[in-house]
Design an enzyme around this catalytic site. Structure first.
Site, mmCIF file in Angstrom:
data_model
loop_
_atom_site.group_PDB
_atom_site.id
_atom_site.type_symbol
_atom_site.label_atom_id
_atom_site.label_comp_id
_atom_site.label_asym_id
_atom_site.label_seq_id
_atom_site.Cartn_x
_atom_site.Cartn_y
_atom_site.Cartn_z
ATOM 1 N N SER A 107 -64.784 68.276 -86.217
ATOM 2 C CA SER A 107 -64.139 67.481 -85.163
ATOM 3 C C SER A 107 -65.197 67.011 -84.171
ATOM 4 O O SER A 107 -66.203 67.702 -83.949
ATOM 5 C CB SER A 107 -63.115 68.336 -84.417
ATOM 6 N N TYR A 109 -60.969 76.012 -79.999
ATOM 7 C CA TYR A 109 -60.961 75.094 -81.149
ATOM 8 C C TYR A 109 -62.304 74.385 -81.284
ATOM 9 O O TYR A 109 -62.861 74.271 -82.384
ATOM 10 C CB TYR A 109 -59.829 74.081 -80.939
HETATM 11 P P1 NAP Z 1 -51.839 68.117 -88.899
HETATM 12 O O1 NAP Z 1 -51.259 66.746 -88.952
HETATM 13 O O2 NAP Z 1 -51.324 69.098 -87.905
HETATM 14 O O3 NAP Z 1 -51.779 68.744 -90.366
HETATM 15 C C1 NAP Z 1 -52.311 70.017 -90.568
HETATM 16 C C2 NAP Z 1 -52.258 70.366 -92.029
HETATM 17 O O4 NAP Z 1 -52.872 71.655 -92.212
HETATM 18 C C3 NAP Z 1 -50.852 70.493 -92.552
HETATM 19 O O5 NAP Z 1 -50.869 70.053 -93.889
HETATM 20 C C4 NAP Z 1 -50.588 71.996 -92.465
HETATM 21 O O6 NAP Z 1 -49.663 72.469 -93.416
HETATM 22 C C5 NAP Z 1 -51.951 72.533 -92.799
HETATM 23 N N1 NAP Z 1 -52.193 73.884 -92.309
HETATM 24 C C6 NAP Z 1 -52.093 74.344 -91.034
HETATM 25 N N2 NAP Z 1 -52.422 75.646 -90.983
HETATM 26 C C7 NAP Z 1 -52.717 76.014 -92.253
HETATM 27 C C8 NAP Z 1 -53.102 77.228 -92.858
HETATM 28 N N3 NAP Z 1 -53.262 78.356 -92.142
HETATM 29 N N4 NAP Z 1 -53.318 77.256 -94.207
HETATM 30 C C9 NAP Z 1 -53.148 76.122 -94.950
HETATM 31 N N5 NAP Z 1 -52.776 74.943 -94.431
HETATM 32 C C10 NAP Z 1 -52.574 74.888 -93.100
HETATM 33 O O7 NAP Z 1 -53.421 68.057 -88.619
HETATM 34 P P2 NAP Z 1 -54.486 66.860 -88.797
HETATM 35 O O8 NAP Z 1 -54.570 66.165 -87.501
HETATM 36 O O9 NAP Z 1 -54.248 66.120 -90.050
HETATM 37 O O10 NAP Z 1 -55.812 67.746 -88.925
HETATM 38 C C11 NAP Z 1 -56.470 67.947 -90.152
HETATM 39 C C12 NAP Z 1 -57.885 68.437 -89.846
HETATM 40 O O11 NAP Z 1 -58.548 67.444 -89.058
HETATM 41 C C13 NAP Z 1 -57.918 69.716 -89.024
HETATM 42 O O12 NAP Z 1 -58.996 70.529 -89.455
HETATM 43 C C14 NAP Z 1 -58.172 69.218 -87.614
HETATM 44 O O13 NAP Z 1 -58.798 70.188 -86.808
HETATM 45 C C15 NAP Z 1 -59.079 68.040 -87.895
HETATM 46 N N6 NAP Z 1 -59.132 67.064 -86.799
HETATM 47 C C16 NAP Z 1 -58.022 66.366 -86.399
HETATM 48 C C17 NAP Z 1 -58.123 65.460 -85.358
HETATM 49 C C18 NAP Z 1 -56.961 64.658 -84.854
HETATM 50 O O14 NAP Z 1 -57.076 64.004 -83.796
HETATM 51 N N7 NAP Z 1 -55.836 64.637 -85.543
HETATM 52 C C19 NAP Z 1 -59.348 65.278 -84.719
HETATM 53 C C20 NAP Z 1 -60.450 66.008 -85.144
HETATM 54 C C21 NAP Z 1 -60.327 66.887 -86.194
HETATM 55 P P3 NAP Z 1 -48.057 72.553 -93.090
HETATM 56 O O15 NAP Z 1 -47.564 71.142 -93.234
HETATM 57 O O16 NAP Z 1 -47.488 73.424 -94.113
HETATM 58 O O17 NAP Z 1 -47.937 73.076 -91.692
#
Ligand code: NAP
Length: 248
Positions: free
Chosen positions: A143, A157
């Protein structure tokens, strides 16, 4: 359809989901890991198979070692593993460090650091040519928070993600001559559900407006970087961190 399987942790929603759909279009067979949202994972699998691709959903918490190993074993049923996206991650409600409970911090580090290191370890064990594997590519989703520190939001985080940048550095060198490239992407503010779990569903839009590009990113814009790093087009790229953050 290609015969290489790509495992993506946390692929039921958000960035992981977008990467799954895009990778399938590039010919990967996709193992869609998720933690709780079975219906969302099933929808990703259905969308891929509708387009003639191959996919399966695999439930498992990345922070639970035996569940994670079972996910890798399940993914192998789709075909030989060729790539892994270490994507599953969580935030907790926004707070200053002085307000964070130990329990909250433990879970944030457990999923984001321990879960990611376990996933990378299982990937390396299966892909490294030194261990008899076929070689492949690992992409770690870090991130921009790792650079910014996320003060007053979630310094736990941010620190967890900084650990992943260091993982990319070290593991890429360990596996440099073992047929496995290891890279990271550092998304900025991307429009996904993760902001609602931090208590601020509109955060991507409000803060995204202050990014140099004056908007949040879309999950597909991060997925494009992930899929490129996985591909042969990135054959001489390892140990790299790709910022997909609109200049932030
Ligand atoms: P999201 O929409 O909240 O989706 C999270 C995903 O991870 C879901 O598929 C969830 O499964 C799964 N998950 C959560 N906890 C888990 C666990 N313990 N074991 C296995 N699967 C798990 O998040 P996102 O925004 O797509 O984020 C994806 C990645 O990008 C993360 O690493 C996040 O830190 C990173 N990121 C995101 C952003 C942003 O602005 N969105 C920015 C920087 C980095 P369920 O559906 O079953 O809950």
């Amino acid at each position: 359809m290609g015969d290489k399987t790509l495992l993506i942790t946390g692929a039921s929603r958000g960035i992981g989901r977008a990467a799954a759909l895009m990778a399938a279009k590039e010919g990967w067979r996709v193992a869609v890991n998720y933690a709780r949202d079975e219906a969302a994972a099933a929808e990703v699998v259905a969308a891929i198979t509708r387009e003639g691709g191959a996919a399966m959903a695999l439930k498992g918490d990345v922070a639970d070692e035996s569940e994670l190993v079972a996910v890798f074993e399940g993914a192998a049923k789709l075909g030989p593993l060729g790539g892994v996206v270490v994507n599953a991650g969580i935030v907790a409600p926004t707070a200053r460090l002085t307000e964070m409970s130990g329990e909250r911090m433990k879970r944030v580090f457990d999923v984001n650091v321990f879960g990611s290191y376990l996933t990378a370890r299982e990937a390396a064990r299966r892909l490294s040519t030194r261990l008899g594997g076929p070689g492949g590519s690992i992409v770690v989703v870090s991130s921009a928070a790792a650079r910014l520190g996320s003060p007053n939001l979630y310094v736990d985080y941010a620190g967890a993600k900084a650990a992943l940048d260091t993982l990319v550095k070290g593991l890429s060198i360990e596996l440099g001559d073992e047929g496995v490239r290891v890279n990271g992407v550092r998304p900025g503010l991307i429009d996904t559900d993760i902001h609602a779990s931090g208590g601020e569903p509109t955060r991507a839009f409000t803060l995204g407006a202050s990014a140099p590009m004056r908007r949040p990113g879309r999950p597909e814009e991060v997925a494009a970087g992930i899929v490129w790093l996985l591909s042969e087009a990135a054959s001489y790229v390892t140990g790299a961190l790709l910022d997909v953050s609109g200049g932030r």
